[in-house]
Design an enzyme around this catalytic site. Structure first.
Site, PDB file in Angstrom:
ATOM      1  N   GLU A  64      13.306   1.390   3.331  1.00 15.03           N
ATOM      2  CA  GLU A  64      14.533   0.710   3.735  1.00 15.03           C
ATOM      3  C   GLU A  64      15.554   1.191   2.731  1.00 15.03           C
ATOM      4  O   GLU A  64      15.833   0.526   1.761  1.00 15.03           O
ATOM      5  CB  GLU A  64      14.380  -0.809   3.621  1.00 15.03           C
ATOM      6  CG  GLU A  64      13.553  -1.396   4.710  1.00 15.03           C
ATOM      7  CD  GLU A  64      13.583  -2.901   4.617  1.00 15.03           C
ATOM      8  OE1 GLU A  64      14.397  -3.508   5.316  1.00 15.03           O
ATOM      9  OE2 GLU A  64      12.828  -3.458   3.824  1.00 15.03           O
ATOM     10  N   ASP A 307      10.047  -4.137  -3.018  1.00 12.61           N
ATOM     11  CA  ASP A 307      10.248  -2.694  -2.971  1.00 12.61           C
ATOM     12  C   ASP A 307      11.707  -2.352  -3.241  1.00 12.61           C
ATOM     13  O   ASP A 307      12.599  -3.193  -3.119  1.00 12.61           O
ATOM     14  CB  ASP A 307       9.863  -2.150  -1.581  1.00 12.61           C
ATOM     15  CG  ASP A 307      10.616  -2.859  -0.453  1.00 12.61           C
ATOM     16  OD1 ASP A 307      10.750  -4.094  -0.539  1.00 12.61           O
ATOM     17  OD2 ASP A 307      11.066  -2.184   0.489  1.00 12.61           O
ATOM     18  N   GLU A 308      11.930  -1.116  -3.613  1.00 12.31           N
ATOM     19  CA  GLU A 308      13.266  -0.524  -3.695  1.00 12.31           C
ATOM     20  C   GLU A 308      14.305  -1.397  -4.406  1.00 12.31           C
ATOM     21  O   GLU A 308      15.431  -1.522  -3.945  1.00 12.31           O
ATOM     22  CB  GLU A 308      13.753  -0.176  -2.278  1.00 12.31           C
ATOM     23  CG  GLU A 308      12.867   0.844  -1.614  1.00 12.31           C
ATOM     24  CD  GLU A 308      13.354   1.282  -0.242  1.00 12.31           C
ATOM     25  OE1 GLU A 308      13.254   2.465   0.041  1.00 12.31           O
ATOM     26  OE2 GLU A 308      13.820   0.440   0.542  1.00 12.31           O
ATOM     27  N   ALA A 309      13.913  -1.968  -5.518  1.00  9.92           N
ATOM     28  CA  ALA A 309      14.889  -2.675  -6.349  1.00  9.92           C
ATOM     29  C   ALA A 309      15.426  -1.626  -7.327  1.00  9.92           C
ATOM     30  O   ALA A 309      14.834  -1.384  -8.368  1.00  9.92           O
ATOM     31  CB  ALA A 309      14.218  -3.826  -7.084  1.00  9.92           C
TER      32      ALA A 309
END
Ligand SMILES: *[C@@H]1O[C@H](CO)[C@@H](O)[C@H](O)[C@H]1NC(C)=O
Length: 534
Positions: A64, A307-309
């Site tokens: 994302e 996720d994706e921080a």
């Protein structure tokens, strides 16, 4: 004269020989022209090398993805302009952007649009007629349900010792929650396909109450609808796993003006300020409400996202936390401590034995020793997501690094919404290759772990909370069924076998189901499609 005599005498043997030759020729023509061409034994590398509809796309493996955001977390002075805030007064229902120009659009998709027969498969007349028939009267509704119930397995499949013990199908509900009647049928198809569970990502579609009610979508399900979804899944024997984001991807609350002060970086509504306990209370409240509804349905697993921080440890309160509490490891200690506290919080709320799952991509980049010090490996099981055709993000050593701290892992592949952000048509072959690649990857990597729990096959609605829809559910459904068949039949990768199984489950007429560019979208199968959103 003599010719007639010869014929009369040898007539019978000529006829027999002739018949044999004709049969042989028909046989030869048949095997050389039937699918698949050439050898029926198709090897993995042939699939990988076969031209696919979309290959070269850069966004291929994005999960994302964030807004074109620098990954270097140290230099945030030269970041792009802040993302435009989504005002509360603006319509919150994200509509698919039809006819939107997309320079990444593959050729074949454009060609498909020019085909006269199936201009838009989502509103194909056959699908429409199926959908229109369903909800008219209670009797018809019941009849449809019975049709599916009759095929659905009555008991939970026992897959102990199987290649994947757990095969979960992901439903990302943000943006376009399916109508209940549609969702109920889809869940029956999921169970019927042989999956063992579902991963439900409610986001703004949950009937939030109290301080979270203000973030609820106008399309959100109500309590009864949530109950119907969960009852259906439970009665079908599916394990139900909720996913609540607790670190990054909190756009659904952080996009609001009044929540802006809780962002790690004011420019991005994704990561919550980890040092701000007041902000974290919203996350805890989301966990409380979802667990409260789900716990009666069993919570053997709970997914905390994470996720994706891309940016954390930069808001004022996070920096104060690091100064006071992180003698080593800086912001990594802050993030890891947050995951630890969150996992413990979830376990304390469920009132049962619950295994906490988290996406792997942040975990794999943290210092191994810090993870060890916090004993995170005993609290969290990483779900390793990779939606590429050859699992590009996970080289051999990345699995070794994860294995240092995490004895148990999961795989995560995709069935839709992970090819490129503007995808309107689905490239089912792309997802087939991804799911086949995971079978091989699991076979080679599992010896590093004491347990490889299973696979979560994801279906993304859109690339992030603020993006348009891609590859909508009716289009993703055949792919979902196909990918479940690959997981079920693994480690066997006989494509004829799993494709045939998918065709049967989708009630396709003979040869109507094929994994060949856009041919899969046709009106000779029996699954539901058409106008499906709430
Ligand atoms: C340091 O951690 C403790 C315990 O979690 C917490 O109560 C305190 O607020 C933290 N310090 C700062 C400055 O955030």
């Amino acid at each position: 004269m003599s010719l007639i005599r010869v014929l009369r005498r040898r007539g019978m043997s000529y006829i027999i020989k002739g018949a044999i030759i004709v049969c042989f020729v028909i046989f030869l023509v048949n095997i050389t022209s039937s699918y698949p061409k050439g050898s029926p034994l198709i090897l993995q590398h042939q699939i990988d090398n076969a031209p696919s509809v979309v290959h070269q796309n850069v966004a291929e493996n994005f999960h994302e993805p964030p807004f074109a955001q620098p990954q270097n977390q140290e230099h945030h002075e030269d970041q792009p302009e802040p993302q435009k805030l989504v005002d509360k007064a603006q319509p919150r229902k994200v509509k698919p952007i039809l006819g939107q120009d997309d320079e990444h659009e593959p050729e074949s998709e454009t060609q498909a649009l020019q085909q006269p027969v199936n201009k838009n498969p989502a509103v194909d007349t056959k699908y429409e007629s199926v959908q229109l028939k369903t909800p008219r009267t209670e009797d018809e509704k019941l009849a449809t349900q019975l049709k599916y119930t009759a095929q659905a397995p009555a008991t939970k499949p026992n897959r102990k010792g199987a290649f994947y013990e757990n095969i979960f199908v992901h439903f990302d509900l943000k943006g376009a929650p399916p109508r209940i009647s549609y969702f109920v049928n889809l869940l029956k198809l999921v169970a019927n396909s042989g999956a063992t569970g579902i991963l439900l990502e409610w986001e703004e579609m949950f009937p939030w109450k109290g301080k979270l009610e203000q973030f609820k979508s106008t399309d959100a399900y109500n309590n009864e609808e949530v109950k119907e979804i969960l009852d259906t899944a439970k009665n079908l024997g599916l394990t139900i796993v909720p996913l609540v984001q607790t670190f990054g991807h909190l756009e659904w609350i952080l996009k609001f003006e009044e929540m802006r002060k809780y962002r790690e970086n004011d420019a991005y509504p994704q990561v919550i300020c980890l040092g701000d306990d007041e902000g974290l209370e919203y996350v805890r409240e989301a966990l409380r409400q979802v667990i409260e509804v789900h716990k009666d349905y069993g919570l053997p697993f709970f997914h905390i996202g994470a996720d994706e921080a891309f940016e954390f440890g930069v808001c004022e309160k996070s920096r104060a936390w690091i100064r006071q509490n992180a003698s080593e490891g800086g912001k990594q200690t802050l993030a890891l401590n947050h995951l630890k506290v969150t996992a413990e919080f979830v376990k304390s709320l469920t009132g049962q034995e619950t295994t906490v799952l988290a996406w792997h991509d942040m975990l794999k980049d943290f210092q191994s020793q810090l993870i060890k010090n916090l004993k995170l490996g005993t609290l969290v099981e990483p779900v390793v997501w990779d939606y590429s055709e050859n699992i590009v993000t996970m080289p051999d050593y990345s699995f070794s690094v994860l294995a240092e701290n995490f004895p148990t892992i999961w795989a995560s592949s995709a069935y839709k919404g992970a090819n490129f952000p503007g995808a309107k048509y689905i490239d089912i072959r792309h997802y087939e290759t991804n799911n086949r690649a995971w079978v091989t990857t699991k076979s080679t990597q599992q010896r590093k772990f004491s347990k490889f729990q299973g696979i979560i096959i994801t279906g993304w609605q859109r690339y992030d909370h603020l993006a348009g829809l891609c590859e909508i559910l009716p289009m993703g459904t055949p792919s979902m069924v196909l990918q479940v068949q690959i997981a079920l039949q693994a480690p066997n990768l006989d494509m004829n076998a799993y494709r045939a199984a998918a065709g049967r489950i989708l009630q396709c007429e003979r040869d109507a189901f094929s994994v060949n560019q856009l041919n899969l979208i046709n009106n000779r199968c029996g699954f539901h499609g058409g106008s499906y959103t709430k």
